[in-house]
Write a protein that holds these residues in place. Structure first.
Motif, PDB file in Angstrom:
ATOM      1  N   GLN A  56       0.813  -1.208   0.000  1.00  0.00           N
ATOM      2  CA  GLN A  56       0.000   0.000   0.000  1.00  0.00           C
ATOM      3  C   GLN A  56       0.853   1.268   0.000  1.00  0.00           C
ATOM      4  N   SER A  60       0.597   0.725  -4.436  1.00  0.00           N
ATOM      5  CA  SER A  60      -0.838   0.965  -4.607  1.00  0.00           C
ATOM      6  C   SER A  60      -1.144   2.172  -5.476  1.00  0.00           C
ATOM      7  N   SER A  61      -0.222   3.116  -5.589  1.00  0.00           N
ATOM      8  CA  SER A  61      -0.507   4.301  -6.400  1.00  0.00           C
ATOM      9  C   SER A  61      -0.724   3.931  -7.863  1.00  0.00           C
ATOM     10  N   CYS A  62      -0.115   2.840  -8.324  1.00  0.00           N
ATOM     11  CA  CYS A  62      -0.307   2.396  -9.707  1.00  0.00           C
ATOM     12  C   CYS A  62      -1.238   1.186  -9.799  1.00  0.00           C
ATOM     13  N   THR A  70      -5.157   0.178 -11.870  1.00  0.00           N
ATOM     14  CA  THR A  70      -5.640   1.528 -12.151  1.00  0.00           C
ATOM     15  C   THR A  70      -5.268   1.871 -13.590  1.00  0.00           C
ATOM     16  N   GLN A  72      -2.897   3.609 -14.321  1.00  0.00           N
ATOM     17  CA  GLN A  72      -1.437   3.704 -14.344  1.00  0.00           C
ATOM     18  C   GLN A  72      -0.744   2.345 -14.273  1.00  0.00           C
TER      19      GLN A  72
END
Length: 266
Positions: A56, A60-62, A70, A72
């Motif tokens: 996380q 998790s940003s991608c 996502t 990304q």
């Protein structure tokens, strides 16, 4: 009174049958689904929890908080622990920014951190597990088996990685990386997980013994001494270019030199 007694039994039997059906369905689900997930997850619950926390923060940003993907980055549900181990151990992930292809970089994570994130991703859905060394061991192969590995490599891999395994260009700005110096574990994981534009080769297509034979061939090729100028080992393209520039070019310069001397003599 007697006529109402069986009716009450039938009324009581309906909810009981429903409860029994639900219990049976739940038991079947518990027997089938968690088994496949546990088989994919080689880690303990504590390791999975630690991997989730790391995931996380770093992934998790991608890939989303739960690995659902996502815009990304793709979903990681069902990719398996082997895919995570390959991508992170070779430094390809995490990427600084999305691009055409993730290049190999120096890995900045410890083996324990990679193992924890791999265990967490494996818990999301069954996928290829991190292999043990016996699955790709090539130390006891015979010359015939290594020769067969060369045939398999030329048939299945050389179109992208080039006959000498030096890598090659692919469409849309992508490329097949060089296989020189790559660890046997990572070659095996790449075969089974198909990173980036590489196809997935399941055990039904290329069994473990064939993968080990391919690895043995590649490692044997690395140990062979090169004779003369290898010209990158890229085959007839570089050899022909070298012949035209050096060979034909040298002959042209020699002809010009001879002509100029003849002109001076007159």
């Amino acid at each position: 009174m007697r006529s109402g007694h069986p009716r009450r039994r039938r009324k009581a039997a309906r909810p009981l049958s429903l409860v029994l059906a639900l219990v049976l369905l739940g038991s079947l689900y518990a027997a089938l689904v968690p088994t496949s997930q546990v088989a994919a997850d080689n880690g303990t619950s504590a390791q999975v929890a630690e991997g989730k926390a790391l995931f996380q923060v770093t992934c998790s940003s991608c890939h989303g908080l739960n690995g659902e993907g996502t815009s990304q980055g793709p979903s990681l549900i069902g990719v398996g622990a082997a895919s995570v181990d390959f991508q992170m151990s070779t430094g390809r992930m995490p990427m600084a920014r999305p691009g055409e292809q993730a290049p190999r970089k120096v890995n900045t994570y410890t083996a324990e951190e990679i193992g924890s994130i791999s265990a967490y991703v494996a818990s999301l859905g069954p996928g290829p597990a991190i292999p043990n060394s016996s699955q790709y061991d090539y130390s006891n192969l015979t010359d015939e088996e290594i020769a067969r590995g060369g045939e398999l490599f030329r048939t299945n891999c050389s179109a992208c990685h080039q006959a000498a395994a030096n890598g090659g260009a692919l469409p849309n700005g992508k490329y097949a990386p060089s296989l020189h110096g790559v660890e046997p574990l990572h070659i095996y994981e790449a075969v089974r997980t198909g990173p980036q534009q590489m196809p997935v080769f399941a055990a039904g297509a290329i069994p473990d013994e064939d993968v080990a034979a391919i690895i043995g061939y590649l490692k044997g090729m690395e140990e062979e001494p090169s004779a003369g100028f290898t010209l990158g080992g890229l085959g007839p393209v570089t050899e022909g270019l070298f012949g035209w520039i050096i060979g034909i070019g040298g002959l042209c310069l020699f002809a010009v030199w001879i002509t100029s001397r003849g002109a001076r003599a007159k």
